[in-house]
Write an enzyme that holds these catalytic residues in place. Structure first.
Site, PDB file in Angstrom:
ATOM      1  CG  HIS A   1      -1.816  -1.130   1.355  1.00 19.11           C
ATOM      2  ND1 HIS A   1      -2.787  -1.407   0.408  1.00 19.11           N
ATOM      3  CD2 HIS A   1      -1.923  -2.093   2.297  1.00 19.11           C
ATOM      4  CE1 HIS A   1      -3.448  -2.491   0.775  1.00 19.11           C
ATOM      5  NE2 HIS A   1      -2.947  -2.936   1.906  1.00 19.11           N
TER       6      HIS A   1
ATOM      7  CG  HIS B   1       2.731   5.819   5.891  1.00 15.68           C
ATOM      8  ND1 HIS B   1       2.344   5.755   7.204  1.00 15.68           N
ATOM      9  CD2 HIS B   1       1.745   6.497   5.249  1.00 15.68           C
ATOM     10  CE1 HIS B   1       1.174   6.350   7.352  1.00 15.68           C
ATOM     11  NE2 HIS B   1       0.792   6.821   6.183  1.00 15.68           N
TER      12      HIS B   1
ATOM     13  CG  HIS C   1      -0.403   8.708   1.600  1.00 11.03           C
ATOM     14  ND1 HIS C   1      -1.244   7.623   1.519  1.00 11.03           N
ATOM     15  CD2 HIS C   1      -0.110   8.866   2.909  1.00 11.03           C
ATOM     16  CE1 HIS C   1      -1.453   7.144   2.740  1.00 11.03           C
ATOM     17  NE2 HIS C   1      -0.787   7.880   3.615  1.00 11.03           N
TER      18      HIS C   1
ATOM     19  CD  GLU D   1      -3.691   9.884   2.177  1.00 11.69           C
ATOM     20  OE1 GLU D   1      -3.441   9.820   3.390  1.00 11.69           O
ATOM     21  OE2 GLU D   1      -4.339   9.008   1.565  1.00 11.69           O
TER      22      GLU D   1
ATOM     23  CG  HIS E   1       0.606  10.700   6.549  1.00  8.23           C
ATOM     24  ND1 HIS E   1      -0.464  10.041   5.990  1.00  8.23           N
ATOM     25  CD2 HIS E   1       0.433  12.023   6.262  1.00  8.23           C
ATOM     26  CE1 HIS E   1      -1.257  10.923   5.391  1.00  8.23           C
ATOM     27  NE2 HIS E   1      -0.735  12.130   5.535  1.00  8.23           N
TER      28      HIS E   1
ATOM     29  CB  THR F   1      -5.628   8.608   5.159  1.00  7.56           C
ATOM     30  OG1 THR F   1      -4.309   8.044   5.036  1.00  7.56           O
ATOM     31  CG2 THR F   1      -5.551   9.922   5.898  1.00  7.56           C
ATOM     32  CB  THR F   2      -5.078   3.168   5.011  1.00  2.98           C
ATOM     33  OG1 THR F   2      -4.480   3.080   6.305  1.00  2.98           O
ATOM     34  CG2 THR F   2      -4.163   3.943   4.087  1.00  2.98           C
TER      35      THR F   2
END
Ligand code: NAG
Ligand code: NAG
Length: 340
Positions: free
Chosen positions: A84, A109, A111, A122, A135, A217-218
């Site tokens: 992911h 991690h 995005h 995001e 993040h 957010t996941t």
């Protein structure tokens, strides 16, 4: 034949029911997350589009104070492609102060988007997207034993959101991570990195940020996150961004076809009457580039119309005075006495 089809059915059933199977687009994409993860459909979700006009300036919000970020121990940091995102483990000796509680770091991690379009972050600010977002995830270590316990509680987590933008030079702090992406191309692959200065991944100014209550957010989208989204973006080079966009696959090494890991960002969620605070005056005094252009254009248009109106008036006056002069010439010439 029957066995095979039963086996297949069993397999597809367990695949669909498998709690880890979700994607950003398609049949298991973000529009369907709430079918399996009901929290994803709740009213305090993340990310959001931060509208600076509606943000409430709270001068009592102190700068965020990271502790232990510059030398995160001697323990190796694990960098993993989890299918992911690319995620790096962080030691609990890294802590955050300047929030309502003390929080300990767990992981960071990213995005990002793809070369197909401009998005990737995001969060958004006044509708503006950035090419990527970092993040850094922390849990409330005053109250909870670990992330697994904390994530179920409203006061459990604190995440730092950092916008990445493209600048002219390579960012050496980010090279510590991006230079190793090729070693973890496929999902479930991981490597160990020697510790480096994690503070340098953050913006220089930690005093300017937006703060609100939101969610992961996941999936499972738990509403347990106190968000800090920094106003200042951090520059990385175009080549670094491209590495992030193009190095990774969402699929495991033995799976075919290989699916690229990109566009792993969730769409902005409804604010639903939540309050967004800012630690700096971001509202009426903060003009976006769009507003500045609009104001300049308005002023220019105003000046032009004034000039044009003035020009017309001046022209009228000049015409009138010429007519008058002609009249004078005519009048004065008619009774002109003859020379003889
Ligand atoms: C987290 O803490 C809880 C409560 O102390 C404990 O039961 C659990 O095993 C811990 N989980 C991990 C992953 O360490
Ligand atoms: C977040 O939620 C907590 C608990 O409900 C509340 O005390 C706090 O003021 C909220 N923070 C913001 C920024 O809305």
């Amino acid at each position: 034949m029957l066995w095979a089809s039963l086996l297949l059915q069993g397999f597809s059933f367990s695949w669909a029911a498998s709690s880890s199977h979700w994607t950003y687009e398609g049949a298991h994409g973000q529009a369907h997350w709430l079918d399996t993860y009901p929290d994803c459909g709740w009213k305090a979700q993340s990310p959001i589009n931060i509208q600076t006009e509606a943000v409430h300036y709270d001068p009592s919000l102190p700068p965020v104070e990271p502790e232990g970020y510059r030398s995160p121990g001697s323990e190796a940091l694990t960098l993993k492609n989890n299918g992911h995102t690319v995620q790096m483990s962080l030691p609990q000796t890294m802590r955050l102060h300047g929030l309502p509680r003390v929080y300990s770091a767990v992981q960071l991690h990213f995005h990002w988007g793809s070369t197909r379009h401009t998005g990737g972050s995001e969060h958004r600010v006044d509708g503006q997207v950035f090419p990527a977002e970092l993040h850094i995830v922390h849990f409330n270590s005053e109250k909870y034993a670990n992330l697994s316990e904390a994530k179920h509680h409203a006061d459990g987590l604190a995440v730092l959101g950092i916008f990445l933008e493209v600048g002219n030079v390579e960012n050496p702090a980010y090279s510590h991570i991006f230079d190793h992406l090729e070693d973890i191309e496929h999902a479930e692959q991981e490597i160990v990195l020697s510790p480096f200065n994690v503070r340098d991944l953050l913006p220089a100014h930690l005093g300017h940020y937006f703060r609100y209550n939101g969610s992961l957010t996941t999936p499972p989208c738990y509403q347990s996150v106190l968000w800090t989204v920094f106003h200042q973006a951090v520059p990385i080079s175009a080549a670094q961004l491209e590495k992030l966009q193009k190095s990774l696959y969402a699929t495991e090494a033995d799976k075919s076809p290989s699916l690229p890991l990109m566009d792993n960002f969730r769409m902005p969620q409804d604010l639903n009457r939540r309050l967004v605070l800012s630690s700096f005056p971001a509202g009426p005094s903060g003009y976006s580039a769009g507003k500045v252009v609009a104001i300049l254009f308005g002023v220019l248009l105003g000046c032009l119309s004034l000039f044009f109106a003035g020009w017309i008036v001046a022209k009228r006056i000049r015409e009138k005075s010429i007519m008058d002069q002609k009249g004078v010439v005519f009048k004065s010439s008619s009774p002109r006495p003859t020379a003889d």
